[in-house]
Design a protein around this motif. Sequence first.
Motif, mmCIF file in Angstrom:
data_model
loop_
_atom_site.group_PDB
_atom_site.id
_atom_site.type_symbol
_atom_site.label_atom_id
_atom_site.label_comp_id
_atom_site.label_asym_id
_atom_site.label_seq_id
_atom_site.Cartn_x
_atom_site.Cartn_y
_atom_site.Cartn_z
ATOM 1 N N GLY A 124 47.323 31.221 41.642
ATOM 2 C CA GLY A 124 46.462 30.079 41.952
ATOM 3 C C GLY A 124 45.375 29.860 40.923
ATOM 4 N N VAL A 125 45.156 30.850 40.054
ATOM 5 C CA VAL A 125 44.156 30.727 38.983
ATOM 6 C C VAL A 125 44.887 30.854 37.651
ATOM 7 C CG1 VAL A 125 42.046 31.652 37.961
ATOM 8 C CG2 VAL A 125 42.373 31.755 40.436
ATOM 9 N N SER A 126 44.858 29.800 36.856
ATOM 10 C CA SER A 126 45.539 29.843 35.560
ATOM 11 C C SER A 126 44.971 30.964 34.701
ATOM 12 C CB SER A 126 45.375 28.505 34.830
ATOM 13 O OG SER A 126 45.973 27.457 35.553
ATOM 14 N N ASN A 127 45.878 31.678 34.038
ATOM 15 C CA ASN A 127 45.511 32.752 33.106
ATOM 16 C C ASN A 127 44.860 33.949 33.784
ATOM 17 O OD1 ASN A 127 46.351 31.167 30.760
ATOM 18 N ND2 ASN A 127 44.547 29.917 31.195
ATOM 19 N N ALA A 128 45.188 34.136 35.080
ATOM 20 C CA ALA A 128 44.721 35.334 35.794
ATOM 21 C C ALA A 128 45.895 36.288 35.953
ATOM 22 C CB ALA A 128 44.151 34.968 37.156
ATOM 23 N N GLU A 129 45.590 37.564 36.194
ATOM 24 C CA GLU A 129 46.609 38.577 36.400
ATOM 25 C C GLU A 129 46.093 39.579 37.420
ATOM 26 O OE1 GLU A 129 47.168 40.403 32.599
ATOM 27 O OE2 GLU A 129 45.249 41.470 32.652
ATOM 28 N N CYS A 130 47.022 40.387 37.954
ATOM 29 C CA CYS A 130 46.630 41.418 38.902
ATOM 30 C C CYS A 130 46.253 42.664 38.122
ATOM 31 C CB CYS A 130 47.779 41.712 39.868
ATOM 32 S SG CYS A 130 47.300 42.819 41.218
ATOM 33 N N SER A 131 44.969 42.965 38.105
ATOM 34 C CA SER A 131 44.456 44.131 37.389
ATOM 35 C C SER A 131 44.107 45.195 38.424
ATOM 36 C CB SER A 131 43.220 43.742 36.571
ATOM 37 O OG SER A 131 42.679 44.866 35.907
ATOM 38 N N GLY A 132 44.952 46.247 38.481
ATOM 39 C CA GLY A 132 44.791 47.227 39.551
ATOM 40 C C GLY A 132 45.255 46.600 40.848
ATOM 41 N N THR A 133 44.330 46.284 41.740
ATOM 42 C CA THR A 133 44.660 45.591 42.997
ATOM 43 C C THR A 133 43.800 44.353 43.167
ATOM 44 O OG1 THR A 133 43.067 46.978 44.200
ATOM 45 C CG2 THR A 133 45.355 47.737 44.124
ATOM 46 N N THR A 134 43.284 43.827 42.056
ATOM 47 C CA THR A 134 42.362 42.688 42.131
ATOM 48 C C THR A 134 42.747 41.623 41.115
ATOM 49 O OG1 THR A 134 40.580 44.211 42.753
ATOM 50 C CG2 THR A 134 39.937 42.009 42.037
ATOM 51 N N CYS A 135 42.674 40.351 41.520
ATOM 52 C CA CYS A 135 42.934 39.249 40.597
ATOM 53 C C CYS A 135 41.776 39.128 39.599
ATOM 54 C CB CYS A 135 43.087 37.932 41.356
ATOM 55 S SG CYS A 135 44.614 37.814 42.333
ATOM 56 N N ALA A 136 42.116 39.146 38.322
ATOM 57 C CA ALA A 136 41.103 39.061 37.266
ATOM 58 C C ALA A 136 41.668 38.258 36.106
ATOM 59 C CB ALA A 136 40.699 40.459 36.803
ATOM 60 N N CYS A 137 40.781 37.796 35.225
ATOM 61 C CA CYS A 137 41.227 37.032 34.060
ATOM 62 C C CYS A 137 42.001 37.941 33.107
ATOM 63 C CB CYS A 137 40.031 36.418 33.338
ATOM 64 S SG CYS A 137 39.217 35.097 34.285
ATOM 65 N N ALA A 138 43.041 37.374 32.504
ATOM 66 C CA ALA A 138 43.867 38.122 31.562
ATOM 67 C C ALA A 138 43.085 38.393 30.278
ATOM 68 C CB ALA A 138 45.145 37.342 31.259
ATOM 69 N N ALA A 139 43.680 39.212 29.408
ATOM 70 C CA ALA A 139 43.051 39.547 28.132
ATOM 71 C C ALA A 139 42.721 38.278 27.355
ATOM 72 C CB ALA A 139 43.995 40.429 27.315
ATOM 73 N N ASN A 140 41.573 38.282 26.715
ATOM 74 C CA ASN A 140 41.049 37.171 25.902
ATOM 75 C C ASN A 140 40.442 36.050 26.736
ATOM 76 O OD1 ASN A 140 42.152 38.680 23.847
ATOM 77 N ND2 ASN A 140 43.863 37.302 23.457
ATOM 78 N N PHE A 141 40.484 36.185 28.082
ATOM 79 C CA PHE A 141 39.873 35.196 28.966
ATOM 80 C C PHE A 141 38.687 35.816 29.695
ATOM 81 C CE2 PHE A 141 44.173 33.688 28.390
ATOM 82 C CZ PHE A 141 44.055 32.312 28.351
ATOM 83 N N ARG A 142 37.784 34.985 30.187
ATOM 84 C CA ARG A 142 36.651 35.448 30.973
ATOM 85 C C ARG A 142 36.475 34.535 32.176
ATOM 86 N NH1 ARG A 142 32.274 32.178 30.141
ATOM 87 N NH2 ARG A 142 32.327 30.833 28.287
ATOM 88 N N ASN A 143 35.809 35.070 33.209
ATOM 89 C CA ASN A 143 35.567 34.345 34.454
ATOM 90 C C ASN A 143 34.414 33.369 34.263
ATOM 91 O OD1 ASN A 143 34.911 33.465 37.030
ATOM 92 N ND2 ASN A 143 35.083 35.473 37.975
ATOM 93 N N ASP A 144 34.714 32.098 34.446
ATOM 94 C CA ASP A 144 33.689 31.065 34.337
ATOM 95 C C ASP A 144 33.695 30.269 35.632
ATOM 96 O OD1 ASP A 144 31.758 29.290 33.428
ATOM 97 O OD2 ASP A 144 33.168 28.055 32.305
ATOM 98 N N GLY A 145 32.922 30.744 36.616
ATOM 99 C CA GLY A 145 32.843 30.040 37.899
ATOM 100 C C GLY A 145 34.143 29.997 38.662
ATOM 101 N N GLY A 146 34.946 31.055 38.544
ATOM 102 C CA GLY A 146 36.207 31.097 39.288
ATOM 103 C C GLY A 146 37.411 30.661 38.486
#
Length: 389
Positions: free
Chosen positions: A194-216
């Motif tokens: 549901g979030v473009s360029n996100a991945e499952c890191s461990g057990t949590t949805c997070a931004c993939a490498a080279n990306f950062r969280n900007d307001g979701g």
Amino acid sequence: MDAKLSLLIVGAAIFALTHHCSAELFGACAADGECTGAGGDANAVCDTGADVDGNCVCASAYKDFGGDCVAKGLGDNCADTSDCAGVSNAECSGTTCACAANFRNDGGSCVCDGQYKMDGVNCVSKGLGDNCADTAECAGVSNAECSGTTCACAANFRNDGGSCVCDGQYKMDGVNCVSKGLGDNCADTADCAGVSNAECSGTTCACAANFRNDGGSCVCDGQYKMDGVNCVSKGLGDTCTANSDCAGVSNAECIGSTCACAGNYRNDGGSCVCDGQYKLDGVNCVSRALGDSCSADGHCAGVTHANCNTNCVCEGQYKVDGAACASKGLNDTCTDDAHCAGVSNAECDTTCQCISGYTASGSLCDSGVSILPSMLLFVCTFAITVFMN
């Protein structure tokens, strides 16, 4: 007694006997048996409440239909549910026979209502996989709908043992399944779709490498830019706010608001290489020195009086003096008089020599005229003048 009279007497006797033993509906009676015998109705009873003699009437579960007692049907009067026993799954609702809960009237019979199905003798809610005509018939399962002709989980939900729960990439928000966001639990990267360029890191949805969280949302980190669907390193000419934004190009820095080559470097097809008069010394660009390769005089500008002759060399009238170029002196090699210009009154004769009339005196060319005779002449002249006076 003739035969006709005999028949009349017998008939009268039979009529009297049968009338006394059974009675038609609403006929006089003293007991139920008189209403159910021959000529009576098996579903009649003797009602003695109206008068002393009593009358034959239909039992409570029956009604009079053209002189016969027939089972009551839906819509008929009743006092309790037993009065409606002639219709399976009916009950007395108020004072009227009606279908029980979860049943509906279908031509006088009680059948399961749309969202129910028959389970033995009961109507139970339809479940996933049961037939349906519209979504209302699947109401027994939360978040189910009629898909085609079958009850199935609605969009974003999945079947989990007969219940509809949020599919992997969704989470429950009140009564709806909404896409999971950054920070939500996940089992694999598909759960974070549901979030473009996100991945499952461990057990949590997070931004993939080279990306950062900007307001979701996941946006390219400072030193990266979007290239279609991927974040790639910023290059020369891309916007920046700090030197770190230009880290994708070695020896680049943020100048103004644009990635550009640092001092002593130049852009060579997107890479920063040493500018002409510099050479790479490890990770730094330093001035070219005597003996370094070159292709233009400007490449040797780091050494005063040097020019390019495939390598940086001293100009004609200069010679190598350590790492510098110094003026040529007497006896230095030359090919042209100009090479000896550093010494007054010198010329080139394979080596720098004093011109005719001058002699070498240290590093200079002297005219060779002695000052001693002149001084003696001056002294003598001065003495004679003094003596004569």
